[in-house]
Write a protein that holds these residues in place. Structure first.
Motif, PDB file in Angstrom:
ATOM      1  N   ASN A  78      -3.935  -5.979  -7.792  1.00 45.93           N
ATOM      2  CA  ASN A  78      -3.448  -4.308  -7.675  1.00 45.93           C
ATOM      3  C   ASN A  78      -4.431  -3.551  -7.558  1.00 45.93           C
ATOM      4  OD1 ASN A  78      -1.069  -5.896  -6.505  1.00 45.93           O
ATOM      5  ND2 ASN A  78      -0.058  -5.533  -8.258  1.00 45.93           N
ATOM      6  N   LEU A  79      -4.895  -3.681  -8.469  1.00 47.71           N
ATOM      7  CA  LEU A  79      -5.323  -1.931  -8.533  1.00 47.71           C
ATOM      8  C   LEU A  79      -7.052  -2.253  -8.087  1.00 47.71           C
ATOM      9  CD1 LEU A  79      -5.706   0.387 -10.548  1.00 47.71           C
ATOM     10  CD2 LEU A  79      -6.812  -1.076 -12.436  1.00 47.71           C
ATOM     11  N   PHE A  80      -7.475  -3.560  -7.861  1.00 46.21           N
ATOM     12  CA  PHE A  80      -8.350  -3.179  -7.659  1.00 46.21           C
ATOM     13  C   PHE A  80      -7.872  -2.733  -5.739  1.00 46.21           C
ATOM     14  CE2 PHE A  80     -11.341  -6.231  -4.490  1.00 46.21           C
ATOM     15  CZ  PHE A  80     -12.769  -5.568  -4.591  1.00 46.21           C
ATOM     16  N   SER A  81      -7.000  -3.392  -5.109  1.00 48.14           N
ATOM     17  CA  SER A  81      -6.802  -3.514  -3.355  1.00 48.14           C
ATOM     18  C   SER A  81      -6.645  -1.959  -3.452  1.00 48.14           C
ATOM     19  CB  SER A  81      -5.468  -4.291  -3.188  1.00 48.14           C
ATOM     20  OG  SER A  81      -6.064  -5.282  -3.595  1.00 48.14           O
ATOM     21  N   ILE A  82      -5.959  -1.281  -4.232  1.00 48.09           N
ATOM     22  CA  ILE A  82      -5.534   0.383  -4.537  1.00 48.09           C
ATOM     23  C   ILE A  82      -6.673   0.832  -3.678  1.00 48.09           C
ATOM     24  CG2 ILE A  82      -4.232   2.210  -5.395  1.00 48.09           C
ATOM     25  CD1 ILE A  82      -2.653  -0.175  -6.142  1.00 48.09           C
ATOM     26  N   GLY A  83      -8.180   0.588  -5.479  1.00 47.01           N
ATOM     27  CA  GLY A  83      -8.751   0.987  -5.124  1.00 47.01           C
ATOM     28  C   GLY A  83      -9.810   1.314  -3.716  1.00 47.01           C
TER      29      GLY A  83
ATOM     30  N   VAL B 145      -9.089   0.766  -0.948  1.00 50.82           N
ATOM     31  CA  VAL B 145      -7.699   0.967   0.086  1.00 50.82           C
ATOM     32  C   VAL B 145      -8.185   2.535   0.002  1.00 50.82           C
ATOM     33  CG1 VAL B 145      -5.708   2.392   0.910  1.00 50.82           C
ATOM     34  CG2 VAL B 145      -6.060  -0.502   0.697  1.00 50.82           C
ATOM     35  N   PHE B 146      -8.703   3.456  -1.419  1.00 53.43           N
ATOM     36  CA  PHE B 146      -9.135   4.251  -1.329  1.00 53.43           C
ATOM     37  C   PHE B 146     -10.019   5.041  -1.453  1.00 53.43           C
ATOM     38  CE2 PHE B 146     -10.659   7.643  -4.107  1.00 53.43           C
ATOM     39  CZ  PHE B 146      -9.380   8.826  -3.720  1.00 53.43           C
ATOM     40  N   ILE B 147     -11.038   4.016  -1.357  1.00 57.67           N
ATOM     41  CA  ILE B 147     -12.400   4.207  -1.130  1.00 57.67           C
ATOM     42  C   ILE B 147     -12.732   4.361   0.678  1.00 57.67           C
ATOM     43  CG2 ILE B 147     -14.596   3.466  -1.271  1.00 57.67           C
ATOM     44  CD1 ILE B 147     -14.042   2.595  -4.420  1.00 57.67           C
ATOM     45  N   ALA B 148     -12.137   2.613   1.070  1.00 60.83           N
ATOM     46  CA  ALA B 148     -12.292   2.867   2.533  1.00 60.83           C
ATOM     47  C   ALA B 148     -11.691   3.998   2.935  1.00 60.83           C
ATOM     48  CB  ALA B 148     -11.422   2.044   2.685  1.00 60.83           C
ATOM     49  N   SER B 149     -10.669   4.980   2.872  1.00 63.20           N
ATOM     50  CA  SER B 149     -10.044   5.637   3.364  1.00 63.20           C
ATOM     51  C   SER B 149     -10.868   6.767   3.021  1.00 63.20           C
ATOM     52  CB  SER B 149      -8.933   6.294   2.424  1.00 63.20           C
ATOM     53  OG  SER B 149      -7.531   4.870   2.419  1.00 63.20           O
TER      54      SER B 149
ATOM     55  N   VAL C 200     -16.224   1.240  11.252  1.00 61.31           N
ATOM     56  CA  VAL C 200     -15.811  -0.269  11.244  1.00 61.31           C
ATOM     57  C   VAL C 200     -15.850  -0.912  10.285  1.00 61.31           C
ATOM     58  CG1 VAL C 200     -16.466  -2.240  12.360  1.00 61.31           C
ATOM     59  CG2 VAL C 200     -16.967  -0.323  13.801  1.00 61.31           C
ATOM     60  N   LEU C 201     -16.749  -0.096   8.983  1.00 61.00           N
ATOM     61  CA  LEU C 201     -16.562  -1.198   8.229  1.00 61.00           C
ATOM     62  C   LEU C 201     -15.753  -0.358   7.214  1.00 61.00           C
ATOM     63  CD1 LEU C 201     -18.384  -2.686   5.695  1.00 61.00           C
ATOM     64  CD2 LEU C 201     -19.257  -0.610   5.479  1.00 61.00           C
ATOM     65  N   ALA C 202     -15.269   0.785   7.282  1.00 55.92           N
ATOM     66  CA  ALA C 202     -14.484   1.291   6.446  1.00 55.92           C
ATOM     67  C   ALA C 202     -12.552   0.887   7.179  1.00 55.92           C
ATOM     68  CB  ALA C 202     -14.505   2.576   6.741  1.00 55.92           C
ATOM     69  N   ALA C 203     -13.006   0.966   7.972  1.00 55.96           N
ATOM     70  CA  ALA C 203     -12.151   0.124   8.690  1.00 55.96           C
ATOM     71  C   ALA C 203     -11.118  -1.011   8.327  1.00 55.96           C
ATOM     72  CB  ALA C 203     -11.403  -0.007  10.337  1.00 55.96           C
ATOM     73  N   PHE C 204     -12.300  -2.467   8.487  1.00 55.93           N
ATOM     74  CA  PHE C 204     -12.520  -3.394   7.904  1.00 55.93           C
ATOM     75  C   PHE C 204     -12.179  -4.046   6.128  1.00 55.93           C
ATOM     76  CE2 PHE C 204     -14.676  -6.908   6.271  1.00 55.93           C
ATOM     77  CZ  PHE C 204     -14.184  -8.124   6.794  1.00 55.93           C
ATOM     78  N   LEU C 205     -12.527  -3.099   5.671  1.00 58.20           N
ATOM     79  CA  LEU C 205     -12.523  -2.982   4.101  1.00 58.20           C
ATOM     80  C   LEU C 205     -10.871  -2.819   3.979  1.00 58.20           C
ATOM     81  CD1 LEU C 205     -15.885  -1.931   2.833  1.00 58.20           C
ATOM     82  CD2 LEU C 205     -15.211  -3.901   2.655  1.00 58.20           C
ATOM     83  N   GLY C 206     -10.631  -1.481   4.871  1.00 52.65           N
ATOM     84  CA  GLY C 206      -9.275  -0.374   4.391  1.00 52.65           C
ATOM     85  C   GLY C 206      -8.330  -2.304   5.065  1.00 52.65           C
ATOM     86  N   VAL C 207      -8.642  -2.841   5.841  1.00 49.01           N
ATOM     87  CA  VAL C 207      -7.281  -3.938   6.163  1.00 49.01           C
ATOM     88  C   VAL C 207      -7.692  -5.076   5.701  1.00 49.01           C
ATOM     89  CG1 VAL C 207      -7.014  -5.396   8.177  1.00 49.01           C
ATOM     90  CG2 VAL C 207      -7.572  -3.155   8.800  1.00 49.01           C
TER      91      VAL C 207
ATOM     92  N   ALA D 283      -8.262  -4.822   2.437  1.00 49.04           N
ATOM     93  CA  ALA D 283      -7.544  -4.877   0.669  1.00 49.04           C
ATOM     94  C   ALA D 283      -6.258  -4.700   1.058  1.00 49.04           C
ATOM     95  CB  ALA D 283      -8.306  -3.004   0.456  1.00 49.04           C
ATOM     96  N   LEU D 284      -6.094  -3.586   2.642  1.00 49.56           N
ATOM     97  CA  LEU D 284      -4.563  -4.543   2.665  1.00 49.56           C
ATOM     98  C   LEU D 284      -3.922  -5.476   2.397  1.00 49.56           C
ATOM     99  CD1 LEU D 284      -3.712  -1.265   4.867  1.00 49.56           C
ATOM    100  CD2 LEU D 284      -3.550  -1.401   2.348  1.00 49.56           C
ATOM    101  N   LEU D 285      -4.293  -6.226   2.781  1.00 49.77           N
ATOM    102  CA  LEU D 285      -3.954  -7.425   3.342  1.00 49.77           C
ATOM    103  C   LEU D 285      -4.035  -8.149   2.042  1.00 49.77           C
ATOM    104  CD1 LEU D 285      -6.099  -8.847   6.605  1.00 49.77           C
ATOM    105  CD2 LEU D 285      -2.896  -9.322   5.970  1.00 49.77           C
ATOM    106  N   LEU D 286      -5.076  -8.242   0.948  1.00 48.80           N
ATOM    107  CA  LEU D 286      -4.976  -8.899  -0.434  1.00 48.80           C
ATOM    108  C   LEU D 286      -3.531  -8.434  -1.018  1.00 48.80           C
ATOM    109  CD1 LEU D 286      -6.263 -10.446  -2.918  1.00 48.80           C
ATOM    110  CD2 LEU D 286      -7.710  -8.140  -3.371  1.00 48.80           C
ATOM    111  N   LEU D 287      -3.228  -6.690  -0.452  1.00 41.75           N
ATOM    112  CA  LEU D 287      -2.559  -5.921  -1.861  1.00 41.75           C
ATOM    113  C   LEU D 287      -1.012  -7.445  -1.532  1.00 41.75           C
ATOM    114  CD1 LEU D 287      -2.335  -3.777  -3.786  1.00 41.75           C
ATOM    115  CD2 LEU D 287      -1.262  -2.892  -1.493  1.00 41.75           C
TER     116      LEU D 287
END
Length: 152
Positions: free
Chosen positions: A8-13, A15-19, A38-45, A47-51
């Motif tokens: 959870n902590l990794f995923s939130i981190g 998402v924050f960095i990708a944002s 594209v990279l930021a959007a991919f990483l954010g998605v 991380a959200l899926l992992l969360l």
């Protein structure tokens, strides 16, 4: 801290960095910031899926052991993380010192060796082939500037 809390902590981190990366990338013209967007959007998605995946699965029962929480497992994970980060830092330093091509071939050979392969011909051919592919894609096709180095 349990594995679920770490995930959870990794995923939130991430998402924050990708944002943050996405926010900065969208401030530039789309021609020069397409890849970071594209990279930021991919990483954010991802991380959200992992969360979501981490919080949807059932909690382990009392007779199940949470993997990676023993002290021996944590030490092995810390050694592996130190090896990865040390290797990447050494690679970045070698790029600045020698040049991109030589550093990438040596880094890939070392990485393949750490993964357990010992066939020197196969390791060298794979490393040279991947370096050539990266060179063509980034420096010829995408016209990215080649990193400067001290010697070459």
């Amino acid at each position: 801290m349990g594995k679920i809390q770490k995930d959870n902590l990794f995923s939130i981190g991430v998402v924050f960095i990708a944002s943050l990366v996405g926010f900065v990338a969208f401030g530039y013209p789309s021609e020069s910031s397409y890849f970071p967007r594209v990279l930021a959007a991919f990483l954010g998605v991802m991380a959200l899926l992992l969360l979501v995946r981490t919080n949807v699965r059932r909690a382990p029962t009392s007779h199940q052991e949470d993997s990676g929480t023993s002290s021996g497992g944590q030490v092995d994970q810390l050694k592996a993380a130190a090896l990865v980060f040390g290797g990447v830092l050494g690679y970045l330093g070698a790029i600045k010192l020698v040049n991109y091509e030589i550093s990438t071939v040596l880094f890939l050979i070392g990485f393949i060796f750490v993964l357990g392969y010992r066939n020197v011909v196969w390791m060298t051919a794979t490393a040279v082939g991947l370096t050539l592919l990266l060179y063509v894609v980034f420096f010829n096709f995408l016209a990215v500037a080649r990193p400067e180095s001290l010697f070459f």
